[in-house]
Scaffold this motif. Structure first.
Motif, PDB file in Angstrom:
ATOM      1  N   SER A 108      38.588 -73.304  50.106  1.00 23.62           N
ATOM      2  CA  SER A 108      38.197 -73.786  48.920  1.00 23.62           C
ATOM      3  C   SER A 108      39.559 -74.278  47.706  1.00 23.62           C
ATOM      4  O   SER A 108      40.597 -73.754  48.374  1.00 23.62           O
ATOM      5  N   TYR A 153      32.276 -60.955  48.763  1.00 21.76           N
ATOM      6  CA  TYR A 153      33.602 -61.220  48.438  1.00 21.76           C
ATOM      7  C   TYR A 153      34.155 -62.423  49.029  1.00 21.76           C
ATOM      8  O   TYR A 153      35.369 -62.903  48.778  1.00 21.76           O
ATOM      9  N   GLN A 165      35.017 -65.226  47.758  1.00 17.96           N
ATOM     10  CA  GLN A 165      35.518 -65.980  46.529  1.00 17.96           C
ATOM     11  C   GLN A 165      37.095 -66.177  46.702  1.00 17.96           C
ATOM     12  O   GLN A 165      37.777 -65.408  46.813  1.00 17.96           O
TER      13      GLN A 165
END
Length: 424
Positions: free
Chosen positions: A280, A216, A218
């Protein structure tokens, strides 16, 4: 007192099981057998660990079983196939929600808290696979196999996977809900559907944080968790990620935040904590995350050739955590990160070993999901009775397996079984 009578008294008094089974509906146009005897048979089948519709059908031939479910004839295996396709899934879910909300209201989930926070574990498990049977909701994969002549060939395998949500702790484990993974989609998409529904039916404050595996990691998924209002702890495995490299470099020049001996896991532990890192672009560079590094050392003893051989072991763990957990100690992240294994050890393993989790009762999408919800409901009710009420289990006089056998045998005793689920 009769063991099964004690169980029924407990679940009717604490969870109002008699009203619960009356509230579950199905869509059969002209039912010959009422919903309640069918649902009760399937639910009690979970409690006594009947592993298939055929096993449950055999149980319904028992005279006292018929008294208990208020149906004076045996129920065929085909009847369970038929009704399982037509159960109202929302009614079954609401039954499970009612049980778990009552557990929390009764403070039964307090032992699951870590430094005051209640963690939810998410993980996926494969339920069924076949190379010959499939349905519209089956996922597919290509695998290599060797035939009788030693030739390799590619075959298509069909399978079903579900994402499970569980609150687990040292004393009690409560399965909240599950969501099937659809063909062609990933685990994270199904998990978001599951969490959205959990927020709706349980409320946003039923638990505080989510602990999840490295699948997960992400940006869009973690950003969605922030919007849903839950903190998160996720295993960080991919060393190529900038956040991992930065956390490793910064922790290398710092002294450990905390050092201690973990009595439960029997290992020496050193913790490092790094704050205010970027994850990110998809997550957002303005949203800072933290990373906790755990260095663990222990001695492992094995018996090889009749001799006990001890060898030192070491393992490093990295967890990325949401910014909302910034003020909490590294020990919370350590315990929350390792708590995720509870869904493997105390849900999947037990359900597979004792409750035939991987057995497909009936290969039809609604039937499979309905049976899984009934399985989860029976599992939670049985464990609540065993771990919170049964003194024999708490004193170690009987195991959970022996308790299930005792419940099954107790039905042979002459008790007024019809009183718990009065048909009026």
């Amino acid at each position: 007192m009769n063991e099964l009578a004690q169980f029924l008294t407990y679940v009717v008094k604490v969870f109002a099981l008699n009203r619960m089974v009356r509230a579950v509906r199905d869509s059969r146009p002209y039912p010959q057998i009422p919903t309640r005897p069918l649902l009760l048979s399937l639910l009690l089948g979970v409690v006594v660990r009947a592993g298939s519709y055929l096993d449950v059908a055999k149980q319904t031939k028992r005279r006292r079983w018929q008294h208990l479910i208020h149906w004076s004839r045996a129920i065929s295996e085909d009847a369970f196939y038929y009704v399982s396709e037509r159960f109202c899934l929302e009614d079954l879910r609401q039954s499970l929600v009612g049980v778990n909300k009552q557990l929390k209201a009764n403070k039964a989930l307090e032992s699951c808290k870590i430094h005051g926070l209640l963690f939810l574990s998410l993980d996926a498990n494969e339920h069924f696979h076949s190379r010959s049977r499939c349905c519209p909701c089956c996922c597919q994969r290509q695998i290599q196999e060797t035939d009788d002549r030693g030739q390799k060939k590619t075959v298509i395998e069909y399978y079903h996977r579900y994402v499970f949500a569980q609150i687990n702790g040292p004393k009690l484990n409560a399965l909240l809900d599950l969501e099937p993974i659809r063909p062609g989609e990933g685990e994270a998409e199904a998990a978001l559907r599951l969490l959205g529904r959990i927020r709706r039916i349980y409320g946003p404050r039923f638990f505080d944080a989510i602990t999840i595996d490295g699948w997960y990691v992400q940006g869009p998924f973690l950003k969605a968790l922030d919007k849903l209002g839950w903190a998160w702890v996720v295993v960080l495995k991919q060393e190529r990620m900038e956040v991992f490299q930065e956390a490793r470099a910064l922790s290398a020049i710092q002294a450990p935040t905390q050092e201690f001996f973990d009595k439960v896991r029997q290992r020496e532990v050193k913790l490092w904590q790094v704050q205010d890192l970027n994850f990110s672009k998809a997550y957002g560079y303005g949203c800072k995350v933290g990373v906790v590094h755990s260095q663990e050392q222990w001695t492992e003893t094995k018996v090889i050739g009749g001799k006990r051989i001890s060898s030192p072991q070491a393992r490093d763990w990295w967890w990325m955590v949401s910014g909302t957990l910034r003020g909490y100690p590294a020990l919370l992240i350590y315990e929350g990160g390792h708590r995720r294994w509870g869904i493997e050890n105390k849900a999947f393993n037990e359900l597979t070993q004792f409750y035939a989790l991987e057995h497909c009762y009936h290969h039809e999408p609604v039937a499979m999901l309905a049976q899984m919800l009934i399985l989860m409901l029976g599992f939670v009710l049985f464990n609540a009775y065993a771990l919170l009420h049964s003194q024999r289990v708490r004193w170690g006089q009987v195991s959970l397996k022996e308790l299930a056998q005792n419940l099954n045998l107790a039905l042979e005793e002459p008790v007024r079984w019809e009183v718990w689920f009065d048909s009026s």
